[in-house]
Enzyme design. Structure first.
Site, short mmCIF file in Angstrom:
data_model
loop_
_atom_site.label_atom_id
_atom_site.label_comp_id
_atom_site.label_asym_id
_atom_site.label_seq_id
_atom_site.Cartn_x
_atom_site.Cartn_y
_atom_site.Cartn_z
N GLY A 106 0.82 -1.20 0.00
CA GLY A 106 0.00 0.00 0.00
C GLY A 106 0.86 1.25 0.00
O GLY A 106 0.39 2.33 0.31
N GLU A 113 5.03 -6.67 1.12
CA GLU A 113 4.83 -7.16 -0.24
C GLU A 113 4.63 -6.03 -1.23
O GLU A 113 3.57 -5.93 -1.85
CB GLU A 113 3.56 -8.02 -0.31
CG GLU A 113 3.41 -9.06 0.75
CD GLU A 113 1.99 -9.59 0.80
OE1 GLU A 113 1.83 -10.69 1.31
OE2 GLU A 113 1.07 -8.90 0.33
N PRO A 114 5.59 -5.17 -1.40
CA PRO A 114 5.39 -4.05 -2.30
C PRO A 114 5.48 -4.45 -3.78
O PRO A 114 6.32 -5.27 -4.15
CB PRO A 114 6.55 -3.11 -1.95
CG PRO A 114 7.61 -4.02 -1.43
CD PRO A 114 6.91 -5.20 -0.79
N GLY A 115 4.59 -3.90 -4.57
CA GLY A 115 4.69 -4.05 -6.01
C GLY A 115 5.08 -2.70 -6.59
O GLY A 115 6.22 -2.44 -6.98
N ARG A 135 -3.97 2.02 -17.24
CA ARG A 135 -4.17 2.67 -15.94
C ARG A 135 -4.90 4.01 -16.00
O ARG A 135 -5.77 4.28 -15.18
CB ARG A 135 -2.84 2.81 -15.20
CG ARG A 135 -2.17 1.48 -14.92
CD ARG A 135 -0.96 1.60 -14.00
NE ARG A 135 -1.34 1.77 -12.62
CZ ARG A 135 -1.35 2.91 -11.96
NH1 ARG A 135 -0.96 4.02 -12.54
NH2 ARG A 135 -1.74 2.96 -10.71
N TYR A 153 -8.14 3.28 -13.87
CA TYR A 153 -8.08 3.81 -12.51
C TYR A 153 -8.11 5.34 -12.47
O TYR A 153 -8.07 5.92 -11.38
CB TYR A 153 -6.76 3.41 -11.83
CG TYR A 153 -6.52 1.93 -11.68
CD1 TYR A 153 -7.36 1.14 -10.89
CD2 TYR A 153 -5.43 1.33 -12.29
CE1 TYR A 153 -7.10 -0.21 -10.72
CE2 TYR A 153 -5.17 -0.02 -12.13
CZ TYR A 153 -6.01 -0.79 -11.35
OH TYR A 153 -5.74 -2.11 -11.18
N CYS A 173 -10.14 1.68 -31.07
CA CYS A 173 -11.47 2.13 -31.41
C CYS A 173 -12.37 2.11 -30.18
O CYS A 173 -13.28 1.29 -30.04
CB CYS A 173 -12.03 1.28 -32.54
SG CYS A 173 -11.05 1.50 -34.01
N GLU A 174 -12.03 2.97 -29.26
CA GLU A 174 -12.68 3.16 -27.97
C GLU A 174 -12.11 4.47 -27.49
O GLU A 174 -11.06 4.88 -27.95
CB GLU A 174 -12.22 2.09 -26.97
CG GLU A 174 -12.98 0.81 -26.95
CD GLU A 174 -14.25 0.86 -26.15
OE1 GLU A 174 -14.56 1.93 -25.59
OE2 GLU A 174 -14.93 -0.17 -26.09
N TYR A 207 1.79 -2.41 -12.99
CA TYR A 207 0.43 -2.55 -13.53
C TYR A 207 0.31 -1.91 -14.90
O TYR A 207 -0.71 -1.30 -15.23
CB TYR A 207 -0.61 -1.98 -12.55
CG TYR A 207 -0.42 -2.57 -11.17
CD1 TYR A 207 -0.74 -3.90 -10.95
CD2 TYR A 207 0.14 -1.84 -10.14
CE1 TYR A 207 -0.52 -4.48 -9.71
CE2 TYR A 207 0.37 -2.41 -8.90
CZ TYR A 207 0.03 -3.73 -8.69
OH TYR A 207 0.26 -4.30 -7.48
C1 LIG Z 1 -1.34 -6.41 -5.28
C2 LIG Z 1 -0.87 -6.89 -4.00
C3 LIG Z 1 0.25 -6.32 -3.40
C4 LIG Z 1 1.03 -5.18 -4.02
O1 LIG Z 1 0.36 -3.96 -3.98
P1 LIG Z 1 1.09 -2.62 -4.45
O2 LIG Z 1 0.10 -1.56 -4.30
O3 LIG Z 1 1.51 -2.81 -5.87
O4 LIG Z 1 2.30 -2.43 -3.61
C5 LIG Z 1 0.66 -6.86 -2.20
N1 LIG Z 1 0.00 -7.87 -1.60
C6 LIG Z 1 -1.10 -8.43 -2.15
C7 LIG Z 1 -1.78 -9.55 -1.46
C8 LIG Z 1 -1.58 -7.96 -3.36
O5 LIG Z 1 -2.67 -8.51 -3.89
#
Ligand SMILES: *Cc1c(COP(=O)(O)O)cnc(C)c1O
Length: 407
Positions: free
Chosen positions: A218, A259-261, A298, A302, A328-329, A356
């Protein structure tokens, strides 16, 4: 990565193309580690769904990063990248018991987010350690589209169901080794995150054999100059303090997991697209690029903001453009945005295109998904080829209508 580097990449690998800066990924990884340097055992598990290219997974793993996965296929990608099964957490939602069992076979850590599957799994495999995903019912961010911890969310087991959860654990004799939450995508207020953490700590007290607490992600990254972002350093200071206290009370050192993405890869990515056409209407100047929401969804999905720079003419006079795609949208990347004067053929660079972005690309309008390039040690390395017509045909079964007769 300079503009010249990016232009050279657009020339060599053509457009549209995704480019990821390895150094920026490492910088973010180390920043998070440093913010929690007082934690004895910190584990960072990169959320594969943000950007799932195997070379990216390998690169992160080479720095000591594990993986957070949401499907058996992501687990398989992680293993293919050489990540040890014990460094992979599997946090699906709404999947079948069979898929979870497949992942147990592969050796990854299981995380279960609903009581029904928990009970079935516990009854069948009481010996397999399981992490539990709770829903603390705290809304972390302002954007309801990406918040997953609030009361109506489908994610996690409600903390109000703790008595039922405990009964299932007791009846099945299963082994709970971790507690997890993932409250949403935008931590703007650290106090809110800490409140959710208190709920996690409270839940954790119910289990005697924990080895880790997983605080999910988050972390908000900036999308433009001056944009708000999660203050990782402040979070590190406050949560470290609280976590240490908890471990003392609990009587054992636990592993702290994140768990950062987005935090790790968002800013490292640039998406390069070429302007096919400038179209002047009475009120707007459109810049139409050789892309659309098939490549970068995105902004439309979003409402996210991506800075756009004309890297072919960075010093040009600023003018207003609406940057649109060729799908075509309605696929508007930016509305009336100030961008250095654009000529047809110029290359535009979209910022924050690491997370993403490619991973949500599709073949809509029968367009190819773009190439991906990793900028590593001062050089461009192709890490995914642009698709070809063969890719569009693959798996299509062409039936011979002539030979099919009706009974
Ligand atoms: C998507 C997800 C994340 C990563 O979220 P970010 O906003 O990209 O950091 C971490 N944990 C879980 C379970 C997720 O589904």
């Amino acid at each position: 990565m300079t503009n010249q580097d990016l232009l050279a990449i657009a020339k060599e690998f053509e457009s549209p193309v995704y480019v990821y800066d390895a150094e920026k990924i490492a910088f973010q990884y180390n920043r998070l580690k440093n913010a929690f340097s007082e934690i004895e055992d910190l584990r960072i598990h990169y959320a594969v769904k943000a950007l799932s290219n195997i070379s990216i997974l390998k690169y992160l793993n080479s720095m000591g990063c594990g993986l957070d996965t949401v499907s058996v296929q992501e687990v398989m990608l992680g293993l293919k990248a050489g990540v040890a099964p014990k460094d992979i957490i599997y946090t699906p939602n709404g999947v079948s018991l069979e898929e979870i069992e497949e992942v147990v076979e592969l050796g990854a850590q299981i995380n279960i987010d609903n009581l029904s599957i928990l009970e079935q799994f516990g009854a069948k495999h009481p010996e397999v350690p399981v992490c539990i995903r709770i829903n603390p019912h705290i809304l972390a961010g302002g954007n309801a589209k990406i918040s997953v911890g609030h009361v109506d969310s489908k994610f996690g087991i409600s903390i109000h169901q703790m008595p039922l959860l405990l009964r299932i654990v007791e009846n099945t004799g299963m082994n709970i080794n971790g507690i997890h939450m993932h409250t949403g995508s935008d931590i703007l207020d650290i106090e809110v995150f800490l409140r959710a953490s208190e709920i996690l700590f409270d839940a954790a007290k119910n289990f005697k054999n924990l080895s880790f607490l997983d605080f999910g992600s988050g972390f908000k990254v900036p999308y433009t100059a001056g944009d708000i972002e999660t203050d990782i350093e402040e979070l590190g200071e406050k949560l470290t303090h609280r976590f240490k206290d908890f471990c003392k009370d609990y009587g054992r050192e636990l592993t702290l997991v994140f768990e950062p993405g987005k935090f790790l890869v968002s800013e490292a990515g640039k998406f390069l697209a070429r302007v096919n056409v400038i179209k002047q209407t009475t009120s707007t100047v459109f810049a139409g690029v050789d892309s659309g929401f098939n490549h970068l969804i995105r902004p439309m999905f979003y409402g996210s903001h991506h800075d756009i720079h004309n890297i072919s003419n960075p010093e040009g006079k600023q003018r207003f453009y609406s940057v649109v795609g060729y799908i075509c949208e309605t696929d508007t990347f930016a509305n009336n945005r100030r961008i250095a004067e654009i000529t047809e053929g110029d290359v535009l660079a979209f910022s924050n295109a690491g997370a993403y972005s490619f991973s949500m690309a599709s073949n809509f309008n029968s367009r190819y998904r773009p190439a991906e390039v990793l900028w590593y040690n001062g050089k461009a390395h192709l890490i995914r080829e642009r698709e070809t017509f063969e890719d569009l045909l693959r798996h299509q079964v062409v039936i011979d209508l002539e030979t099919i007769t009706s009974e």
